[in-house]
Design an enzyme around this catalytic site. Sequence first.
Site, PDB file in Angstrom:
ATOM      1  N   ASP A 183       0.772  -1.216  -0.108  1.00 19.86           N
ATOM      2  CA  ASP A 183      -0.109   0.044  -0.120  1.00 19.86           C
ATOM      3  C   ASP A 183       0.857   1.144  -0.049  1.00 19.86           C
ATOM      4  OD1 ASP A 183      -2.606   1.688   0.322  1.00 19.86           O
ATOM      5  OD2 ASP A 183      -1.603   1.944   2.316  1.00 19.86           O
ATOM      6  N   SER A 184       1.876   1.322   0.641  1.00 15.52           N
ATOM      7  CA  SER A 184       2.748   2.382   0.840  1.00 15.52           C
ATOM      8  C   SER A 184       3.581   2.467  -0.245  1.00 15.52           C
ATOM      9  CB  SER A 184       3.645   2.297   1.959  1.00 15.52           C
ATOM     10  OG  SER A 184       4.500   3.447   2.033  1.00 15.52           O
TER      11      SER A 184
END
Length: 137
Positions: free
Chosen positions: A24-25
């Site tokens: 996600d990051s």
Amino acid sequence: MENEKLTEREANTYSPLSLAFLGDSVYDTLVREYLLRIANMPVAKLHSAKVKLVCAEFQSEAYSTLEELLDERELAVLKRGRNATGNTVPKHADAVEYRRATAVECLFGYLFLLGRTERIYQLFDSIMAGTDVSADI
């Protein structure tokens, strides 16, 4: 902390949701970099454009693009991410979209742990190739 590459065997010991947590990051950072490079604009506009590219609906569409580009091992990671249990679905996405979005994030987290930065950029570029971001900014 040193950014040490993991082996495939080591990376496969992480749960799909843990890989998605990292992915996600990674994906979010790629989107931010992409937007900054194509448009110098106020942060509020950058943020609005980013939200559209990191939402479950958009990432679910990216899943379809990626499916055709992956080798056997990458596809297995994508499917592991899609089939992961424990996902709580946000109000603005349906369960299928959210699971496919989790799969994309899982793949990006996995590739990051392997140190396959070039492959990450290659796949991200393929996702963005079919996207007209200029309409949103």
